[in-house]
Design an enzyme around this catalytic site. Structure first.
Site, PDB file in Angstrom:
ATOM      1  CD  GLU A 230      -2.611   0.972   2.754  1.00  0.00           C
ATOM      2  OE1 GLU A 230      -3.195   2.009   2.940  1.00  0.00           O
ATOM      3  OE2 GLU A 230      -2.682  -0.030   3.361  1.00  0.00           O
ATOM      4  CG  ASP A 232      -1.606   4.858   2.852  1.00  0.00           C
ATOM      5  OD1 ASP A 232      -2.559   4.675   2.183  1.00  0.00           O
ATOM      6  OD2 ASP A 232      -1.414   4.626   4.222  1.00  0.00           O
ATOM      7  CD  GLU A 235      -3.793   7.269   5.590  1.00  0.00           C
ATOM      8  OE1 GLU A 235      -4.905   6.517   5.838  1.00  0.00           O
ATOM      9  OE2 GLU A 235      -2.608   6.972   5.986  1.00  0.00           O
ATOM     10  CG  HIS A 246       1.527   1.146   4.796  1.00  0.00           C
ATOM     11  ND1 HIS A 246       1.534   0.989   6.202  1.00  0.00           N
ATOM     12  CD2 HIS A 246       1.131   2.573   4.495  1.00  0.00           C
ATOM     13  CE1 HIS A 246       0.994   2.386   6.481  1.00  0.00           C
ATOM     14  NE2 HIS A 246       0.836   3.102   5.767  1.00  0.00           N
TER      15      HIS A 246
END
Length: 477
Positions: A230, A232, A235, A246
């Site tokens: 993942e 991101d 956010e 991640h």
């Protein structure tokens, strides 16, 4: 980071996921054009559209209106086993605007937090499509990804997120015989939290061991989770923002993999297939308390352009990922990223590199799960396989979003570097309170661009002033 999306609360249309396809509602994906750019200019991809994640959709017994899942529990008469539930239940089309508060206009996507029609919907998650049956895949290496966003109506506790995950292009349609719905109906989700609230994984239901959530009336957790790498990109709410890689050591360098037990980071948060914490860059957490927010350098009362660049060691799409850079454009000015501001403890860094991640984990006392899972280089291998773009709005039943915008952990000394992540009170972010107090919250994403480094934005560069050390913060150990 932590993610626990709120699901639809419906009487006939209970939030759930199935693999058969129903025919009570026609599935029509809202159009969302985007642009691919080179140094010579940008080309519009007019075929772009979005599809709703299957976990939000109505699921019913094939051929009638009987729910397969209601509230936070399975229909035990219909769903007596994982495979039987998949074979007997149908996933139906979505009314995007009236039921879910999802609308598009030109190149803009609006996601509303609460939509109150005949029934009540809370939150949503959608994916960018390349065609009616396949997700749009992106290889971010040696590229930049840019979008405009308006977070002015996102208070403490909410998250308007834009991120990438290593899902299958067809949502698992070809890989798993039990999956008859595929990407068209938003199947195949996975992320670095290895979520166990996904109701169908790999073409089977997640009935076995399903336990209702103690406070979320729409969610629960089954025996299985679904893991993958993942990235991101965004956010954020109007208070704080973070971008975070991640990595995961799943199949295919971070590809989607069903997990169980400790593989899902349970009970040991750091003993599974994925890095749940990541290596985050949150300006407030890094010590710059004046950079992002209402009336600050990056002013969250106004729309902004967010640019993220993925730098490889040899400046190619097959190289090793060595740096992730961030900058903003607002009011025609290119705003460089904030710099880490703990003199004597952390170098004044403004991007994510291996050195930054190593220094941050040491200085903040965080678990080195990012490094254990392979760090930036492994994240890069995941990105090279192709990722799907996810856009969502959600509240957090696990930790009230305090990891993003408040003091976290709440019992830690906020003066200690890395503990303060934003100005929100430590008692903020309760999802039920947010539904009552901020039903009109929303996020607007627009003007999505992807292309060569430096090709997706323009503006006048500015120089940021030096910021003071946060009050009371200890700059050395």
């Amino acid at each position: 980071m932590l993610r626990s999306p709120l699901l639809v609360s419906l009487s006939l249309a209970a939030a759930s996921l199935a693999q058969q396809v129903g025919d009570y509602a026609t599935e029509a994906h809202p159009r969302l054009p985007w642009q691919e750019c080179t140094s010579g200019g940008c080309t519009t991809k007019s075929s772009g559209s979005v599809t709703l994640d299957a976990n939000w959709r109505w699921v019913h017994v094939t051929g009638n209106y009987t729910n397969c899942y209601t509230g936070n529990a399975w229909n035990s008469t219909v769903c007596t086993s994982n495979s039987q539930c998949a074979s007997r239940c149908a996933l139906d089309g979505a009314n995007y605007q009236e039921t879910y508060g999802i609308t598009t206009s030109g190149d803009a996507l609006t996601l509303k937090f609460v939509t109150q029609g005949q029934n009540k919907n809370v939150g949503s998650r959608v994916y960018l499509m390349n065609s009616e049956s396949k997700y749009q895949m992106f290889n971010l290496l040696n590229k930049e990804f840019t979008f405009d966003v308006d977070v002015s109506k996102l208070p403490c506790g909410l998250n308007g997120a834009l991120y990438f995950v290593q899902m299958d292009e067809d949502g698992g349609l070809s890989k798993y015989p039990g999956n008859k719905a595929g990407a068209k109906y938003g199947t195949g989700y996975c992320d670095s939290q290895c979520p166990r609230d996904i109701k169908y994984i790999n073409g089977e239901a997640n009935v076995d061991g399903w336990t209702a959530h103690p406070s979320d009336v729409n969610a629960g957790a089954g025996r299985y989770g679904t893991c993958c790498g993942e990235m991101d990109i965004w956010e954020a709410n109007s208070i704080s923002t973070a971008y975070t890689p991640h990595p995961c050591k799943t199949e295919n360098d971070g590809g989607q993999q069903r997990c169980t037990g400790q593989e899902c980071n349970t009970p040991d948060r750091y003993g599974g297939l994925c890095d749940p914490d990541g290596c985050d860059f949150n300006p407030f957490r890094q010590g710059d308390r004046t950079y992002y927010g209402n009336g600050r350098t990056v002013d969250t009362t106004k729309k902004m352009t967010v640019v993220t660049q993925f730098i490889t060691n040899n400046n190619s799409t097959t190289g090793t990922l060595v740096e992730i850079r961030r900058l903003y454009v607002q009011d025609g000015k290119v705003i460089p990223n904030s710099k880490t501001n703990f003199p004597g403890l952390l170098d004044p860094t403004d991007s994510i590199t291996e050195k930054f991640c190593n220094d941050q984990k040491r200085a903040f006392g965080d678990h080195p799960s990012f490094q254990i899972q392979g760090g930036l280089s492994h994240m890069g291998r995941s990105l090279s396989k192709g990722h799907v773009l996810v856009l969502s709005i959600w509240a957090d039943y696990a930790a009230n979003m305090l990891w993003l915008d408040s003091t976290y952990p709440v019992d830690a000394d906020p003066i200690k570097p890395g503990i303060a992540r934003g100005t929100c009170p430590s008692n903020s972010g309760n999802p039920r309170t947010l539904e009552i107090d901020h039903p009109d919250a929303q996020v607007i994403f627009s003007n999505i661009k992807f292309g060569d480094i430096g090709s997706t934005y323009s503006g006048t560069p500015i120089t940021l002033p030096q910021v003071p050390l946060p009050p009371g913060a200890r700059g050395a150990v």
